[in-house]
Design an enzyme around this catalytic site. Structure first.
Site, PDB file in Angstrom:
ATOM      1  N   TRP A  31      64.586  73.012  30.079  1.00  0.00           N
ATOM      2  CA  TRP A  31      65.583  72.019  29.675  1.00  0.00           C
ATOM      3  C   TRP A  31      66.902  72.202  30.404  1.00  0.00           C
ATOM      4  O   TRP A  31      67.486  71.229  30.885  1.00  0.00           O
ATOM      5  CB  TRP A  31      65.778  72.029  28.149  1.00  0.00           C
ATOM      6  CG  TRP A  31      64.622  71.378  27.466  1.00  0.00           C
ATOM      7  CD1 TRP A  31      63.687  71.984  26.677  1.00  0.00           C
ATOM      8  CD2 TRP A  31      64.217  70.003  27.549  1.00  0.00           C
ATOM      9  NE1 TRP A  31      62.746  71.071  26.268  1.00  0.00           N
ATOM     10  CE2 TRP A  31      63.046  69.853  26.777  1.00  0.00           C
ATOM     11  CE3 TRP A  31      64.743  68.879  28.198  1.00  0.00           C
ATOM     12  CZ2 TRP A  31      62.384  68.632  26.631  1.00  0.00           C
ATOM     13  CZ3 TRP A  31      64.079  67.663  28.063  1.00  0.00           C
ATOM     14  CH2 TRP A  31      62.922  67.542  27.286  1.00  0.00           C
TER      15      TRP A  31
ATOM     16  N   ASP B  39      73.121  72.520  24.436  1.00  0.00           N
ATOM     17  CA  ASP B  39      72.031  71.633  24.039  1.00  0.00           C
ATOM     18  C   ASP B  39      71.300  72.371  22.921  1.00  0.00           C
ATOM     19  O   ASP B  39      70.549  73.314  23.175  1.00  0.00           O
ATOM     20  CB  ASP B  39      71.125  71.370  25.243  1.00  0.00           C
ATOM     21  CG  ASP B  39      69.861  70.581  24.875  1.00  0.00           C
ATOM     22  OD1 ASP B  39      69.669  70.279  23.680  1.00  0.00           O
ATOM     23  OD2 ASP B  39      69.081  70.280  25.797  1.00  0.00           O
TER      24      ASP B  39
ATOM     25  N   LYS C  24      63.546  67.037  16.428  1.00  0.00           N
ATOM     26  CA  LYS C  24      62.997  68.375  16.280  1.00  0.00           C
ATOM     27  C   LYS C  24      63.233  68.881  14.852  1.00  0.00           C
ATOM     28  O   LYS C  24      62.330  69.342  14.204  1.00  0.00           O
ATOM     29  CB  LYS C  24      63.631  69.353  17.281  1.00  0.00           C
ATOM     30  CG  LYS C  24      63.694  68.831  18.724  1.00  0.00           C
ATOM     31  CD  LYS C  24      62.332  68.788  19.395  1.00  0.00           C
ATOM     32  CE  LYS C  24      62.294  67.941  20.664  1.00  0.00           C
ATOM     33  NZ  LYS C  24      63.145  68.373  21.749  1.00  0.00           N
TER      34      LYS C  24
HETATM   35  C1  LIG Z   1      63.373  67.671  23.099  1.00  0.00           C
HETATM   36  C2  LIG Z   1      64.518  68.194  23.865  1.00  0.00           C
HETATM   37  C3  LIG Z   1      65.295  67.375  24.692  1.00  0.00           C
HETATM   38  C4  LIG Z   1      64.899  65.949  25.035  1.00  0.00           C
HETATM   39  O1  LIG Z   1      65.222  65.050  24.137  1.00  0.00           O
HETATM   40  P1  LIG Z   1      64.824  63.521  24.342  1.00  0.00           P
HETATM   41  O2  LIG Z   1      65.153  62.985  23.000  1.00  0.00           O
HETATM   42  O3  LIG Z   1      63.378  63.432  24.687  1.00  0.00           O
HETATM   43  O4  LIG Z   1      65.678  62.968  25.412  1.00  0.00           O
HETATM   44  C5  LIG Z   1      66.391  67.927  25.328  1.00  0.00           C
HETATM   45  N1  LIG Z   1      66.700  69.223  25.183  1.00  0.00           N
HETATM   46  C6  LIG Z   1      65.961  70.048  24.407  1.00  0.00           C
HETATM   47  C7  LIG Z   1      66.352  71.474  24.284  1.00  0.00           C
HETATM   48  C8  LIG Z   1      64.859  69.558  23.728  1.00  0.00           C
HETATM   49  O5  LIG Z   1      64.126  70.373  22.959  1.00  0.00           O
END
Ligand SMILES: *Cc1c(COP(=O)(O)O)cnc(C)c1O
Length: 369
Positions: A101, A176, A200
């Site tokens: 990521w 993030d 998530k």
């Molecule tokens: C799932 C995830 C994303 C992506 O998110 P989207 O909603 O698919 O754009 C970004 N960063 C992390 C750490 C993730 O787990």
């Protein structure tokens, strides 16, 4: 009704109580004669849902008063562009690459930022370690430094956020936190901006949470779309355009569920953290004490939320997954870029689900010994 245990990395399991409440309110929310999806986002009904969700999240994550909570759209990937569009005006941006990521994030930032520096990377260990912050070569005068505080695919987590001031950097830290938000408290004194997709640990896909310190608002690049300018979003209470009303509502129900959770004298996110520590320990111990399963991540940065593991005999992968499904243990297949298995054990996963997985893993190993 008993449901299977769902180990999906995202969109992921939502607490059954939340889904039941949403089902009960689907056609008529609190006697309004409307379902939440059918309401004006500017009506008093939805405003009350929005304000409660915001207040509950602020309380749960102990968000200080000088940070704005924004409910946006576009997911984590859109934030990879929206963050540099808003924050990169001052100059170079710094990235620490610890997995898939953060790798994606730094690539996207290159479209918008004049200079992108990789100040540390764990690529040389196959993303199984976290580079020690003392070794990071932070840039002077960077506009921000980005980390992915929980790498969902590689199963790497920062158990302590870096203290950039101590590293000689005045840059705000951007995290993030998509895949571990609300699983543990956040040390806001070290964070300038945090973003995460809801799918998530907070609710359905389509809602993106942003928590941003007020002094970082109002510096967007001229090319930044108005709907993605944090200041415009903040000035309009996340309603510059129609917000993801359903996502905010379900996240709001999840926040109320979180507030009801207790563990001894702890409540809310602190209670969840205790449970998440216990869940992760149960599964990692089972992996480490077996001859068949292996996790290669260094002990000091193993994720509590996303636990990848491999069968030493990979020819058994399909049999393992089929047997798991038969026992009501769903979505354990690893990410395609990594292979093997991955158990995501977000807040909605009870310890009984992890125990059921561990029991199955032992049984499978014995059968194939
Ligand atoms: C799932 C995830 C994303 C992506 O998110 P989207 O909603 O698919 O754009 C970004 N960063 C992390 C750490 C993730 O787990």
């Amino acid at each position: 009704m008993t449901r299977p245990y769902n180990f999906s990395a995202g969109p992921a399991a939502i607490p059954a109580e939340v889904l039941e409440q949403a089902a009960a309110e689907m056609l008529d929310w609190h006697g309004s004669g409307m379902g939440v999806m059918e309401m004006s986002h500017r009506g008093k009904e939805f405003l009350s849902i929005y304000e409660q969700a915001e207040a509950d999240l602020r309380e749960l994550l102990a968000v200080p008063a000088n940070y704005k909570i924004l409910f946006m759209q576009g997911g984590g990937l859109a934030e990879n562009a929206i963050v540099p569009l808003n924050l990169s005006r001052a100059g170079a941006v710094d990235f620490v690459v610890t997995g898939s990521w953060s790798q994606k994030s730094q690539k996207e930032a290159r479209k918008y930022a004049s200079e992108v520096n990789i100040v540390a990377s764990a690529e040389d260990t196959g993303f199984t370690t976290l580079p020690d912050p003392a070794s990071w070569t932070v840039s002077r005068g960077a506009s921000y430094l980005h980390i992915c505080s929980n790498e969902t695919i590689n199963g790497i987590e920062f158990h302590q956020l870096p203290n950039l001031k101590a590293l000689g950097s005045d840059a705000p830290l951007v995290i993030d936190f998509s895949s571990h938000v609300a699983s543990r408290p956040v040390d806001w004194s070290r964070v300038g901006l945090a973003f995460g997709g809801a799918q998530k640990n907070l609710g359905p896909a389509g809602l993106t949470l942003v928590v941003v310190r007020e002094d970082l608002l109002g510096h967007a690049l001229p090319a930044c779309p108005s709907a993605f300018d944090y200041k415009t979003v903040a000035d309009n209470q996340s309603m510059y355009n129609t917000p993801p009303t359903w996502g905010i509502y379900i996240a709001g129900l999840t926040f109320q569920w979180l507030k009801r959770q207790t563990e001894g004298s702890l409540t809310g996110v602190a209670a969840m953290e205790q449970r998440n520590i216990a869940k992760a320990a149960l599964l990692y111990n089972a992996i480490d004490s077996s001859q068949l399963y292996v996790n290669r991540v260094a002990a000091n940065c193993r994720s509590r939320m996303n636990i990848p593991f491999f069968l030493r005999d990979e020819s058994r992968n399909d049999a393992f997954l089929a047997g798991a499904k038969e026992r009501g243990l769903l979505q354990l297949k690893g990410h395609k870029s990594v292979g093997g298995m991955r158990a995501s054990v977000y807040n909605a996963m009870p310890i009984e689900g992890v125990q059921a997985l561990v029991d199955y893993m032992r049984e499978f190993e014995q059968k194939h010994a």
